[in-house]
Design an enzyme around this catalytic site. Structure first.
Site, PDB file in Angstrom:
ATOM      1  N   GLU A 101       0.845  -1.201   0.000  1.00  0.00           N
ATOM      2  CA  GLU A 101       0.000   0.000   0.000  1.00  0.00           C
ATOM      3  C   GLU A 101       0.876   1.245   0.000  1.00  0.00           C
ATOM      4  OE1 GLU A 101      -2.746   1.404  -0.299  1.00  0.00           O
ATOM      5  OE2 GLU A 101      -4.423   0.242   0.489  1.00  0.00           O
ATOM      6  N   ASP A 102       0.410   2.299  -0.654  1.00  0.00           N
ATOM      7  CA  ASP A 102       1.131   3.559  -0.621  1.00  0.00           C
ATOM      8  C   ASP A 102       0.983   4.236   0.746  1.00  0.00           C
ATOM      9  OD1 ASP A 102      -1.581   4.022  -1.014  1.00  0.00           O
ATOM     10  OD2 ASP A 102      -1.317   5.424  -2.675  1.00  0.00           O
ATOM     11  N   ASP A 105      -4.397   5.739   5.648  1.00  0.00           N
ATOM     12  CA  ASP A 105      -4.929   7.006   6.152  1.00  0.00           C
ATOM     13  C   ASP A 105      -5.995   6.665   7.201  1.00  0.00           C
ATOM     14  OD1 ASP A 105      -5.547   9.690   6.273  1.00  0.00           O
ATOM     15  OD2 ASP A 105      -6.613   9.756   4.387  1.00  0.00           O
ATOM     16  N   PHE A 154      -1.596  16.237   3.174  1.00  0.00           N
ATOM     17  CA  PHE A 154      -1.863  15.529   1.919  1.00  0.00           C
ATOM     18  C   PHE A 154      -0.584  15.451   1.105  1.00  0.00           C
ATOM     19  CE2 PHE A 154      -3.498  14.766  -2.331  1.00  0.00           C
ATOM     20  CZ  PHE A 154      -4.416  13.758  -2.072  1.00  0.00           C
ATOM     21  N   ARG A 167       2.484  11.919  -9.755  1.00  0.00           N
ATOM     22  CA  ARG A 167       2.894  10.548  -9.447  1.00  0.00           C
ATOM     23  C   ARG A 167       4.366  10.298  -9.791  1.00  0.00           C
ATOM     24  NH1 ARG A 167      -1.699   7.578  -8.167  1.00  0.00           N
ATOM     25  NH2 ARG A 167      -3.588   8.001  -9.353  1.00  0.00           N
TER      26      ARG A 167
HETATM   27  P1  5GP Z   1      -7.773   5.113   3.595  1.00  0.00           P
HETATM   28  O1  5GP Z   1      -8.885   4.179   3.197  1.00  0.00           O
HETATM   29  O2  5GP Z   1      -6.723   4.485   4.478  1.00  0.00           O
HETATM   30  O3  5GP Z   1      -8.315   6.379   4.201  1.00  0.00           O
HETATM   31  O4  5GP Z   1      -7.130   5.625   2.265  1.00  0.00           O
HETATM   32  C1  5GP Z   1      -6.108   5.008   1.623  1.00  0.00           C
HETATM   33  C2  5GP Z   1      -5.943   5.566   0.237  1.00  0.00           C
HETATM   34  O5  5GP Z   1      -6.288   6.944   0.167  1.00  0.00           O
HETATM   35  C3  5GP Z   1      -4.498   5.503  -0.173  1.00  0.00           C
HETATM   36  O6  5GP Z   1      -4.186   4.256  -0.753  1.00  0.00           O
HETATM   37  C4  5GP Z   1      -4.376   6.673  -1.133  1.00  0.00           C
HETATM   38  O7  5GP Z   1      -4.736   6.268  -2.438  1.00  0.00           O
HETATM   39  C5  5GP Z   1      -5.376   7.678  -0.618  1.00  0.00           C
HETATM   40  N1  5GP Z   1      -4.723   8.694   0.238  1.00  0.00           N
HETATM   41  C6  5GP Z   1      -4.811   8.826   1.563  1.00  0.00           C
HETATM   42  N2  5GP Z   1      -4.067   9.859   2.019  1.00  0.00           N
HETATM   43  C7  5GP Z   1      -3.480  10.385   0.920  1.00  0.00           C
HETATM   44  C8  5GP Z   1      -2.543  11.478   0.736  1.00  0.00           C
HETATM   45  O8  5GP Z   1      -2.082  12.182   1.650  1.00  0.00           O
HETATM   46  N3  5GP Z   1      -2.161  11.714  -0.557  1.00  0.00           N
HETATM   47  C9  5GP Z   1      -2.616  10.982  -1.615  1.00  0.00           C
HETATM   48  N4  5GP Z   1      -2.176  11.308  -2.816  1.00  0.00           N
HETATM   49  N5  5GP Z   1      -3.486   9.939  -1.463  1.00  0.00           N
HETATM   50  C10 5GP Z   1      -3.899   9.649  -0.209  1.00  0.00           C
END
Ligand code: 5GP
Length: 186
Positions: A101-102, A105, A154, A167
């Site tokens: 995972e990147d 959040d 962000f 990206r």
């Molecule tokens: P979660 O379900 O954990 O809230 O969200 C995960 C996904 O939200 C990540 O895989 C990513 O694609 C996106 N995301 C969450 N925070 C960020 C951020 O700070 N920057 C970007 N570009 N994407 C984010």
């Protein structure tokens, strides 16, 4: 050669720090999966750069799989609704899966994916995440290999986008003035 940096992006984590951390994580993964074949499951699109670097630094036989996921609506906040936009091309039954995972959040995407994958009967599922924002967690998720913990900002670059831009930046950065009208991210 200095890497490309648009003026509106402030560097948060340099390419050098990312490279060092990815090498450390890969060494740990190599030790812990010794003798096994690993299925690296790259969650698209944001993880493609991290997964590519991690895969090349792991000294084990690796199989690559890709899962397309859309977790946001028309906002920069997770909606909690996770849509699989591209499924795996091969079964993962009996495999050792490392979900790449990147960023974690709220944790909603990861917990949804874990549930989905569990139903496909792999031998094991672990998680490698480049970034974690603990301030925003809604669902506790276990991250086995974590790159960096960051504040509630962000981030873009190193695979992560804002409205499909940034990206290709080699480092991780923060947008100085992100537009409130965000487009969906991957
Ligand atoms: P979660 O379900 O954990 O809230 O969200 C995960 C996904 O939200 C990540 O895989 C990513 O694609 C996106 N995301 C969450 N925070 C960020 C951020 O700070 N920057 C970007 N570009 N994407 C984010």
């Amino acid at each position: 050669m200095p890497s490309f940096r648009p003026p509106e992006v402030r560097e948060l984590i340099s390419k050098r720090r990312i490279d060092e951390r990815v090498a450390e994580l890969a060494a740990q993964i190599t030790r812990e999966y010794d003798g096994r074949t690993l299925v690296l499951l790259c969650v698209l699109k944001g993880s493609f750069v991290f997964a590519a670097d991690l895969a090349r630094a792991i000294a084990l036989p690796v199989r690559m799989e890709f899962l397309g996921v859309r977790s946001y609506g028309a906002d920069t906040k997770s909606s909690g609704v996770v849509q699989i936009t591209q499924d795996l091309t091969r079964p993962v039954e009996g495999d050792d899966i490392l979900l790449v995972e990147d960023i974690v959040d709220t944790g909603l995407t990861l917990s949804y994916l874990r549930e989905q994958l569990r139903s496909r009967n792999p031998a094991s599922i672990k998680v490698a995440a480049l970034l974690h924002k603990p301030a925003r967690v809604e669902r506790e998720v276990e991250i086995d290999y974590l790159g960096f913990t960051i504040d509630d900002v962000f981030v873009v670059g190193y695979g992560l986008d804002f409205a499909e831009r940034y990206r290709n930046l080699a480092f991780l950065g923060v947008l100085d003035a992100p537009s409130a009208a965000a487009l969906p991210t991957a």
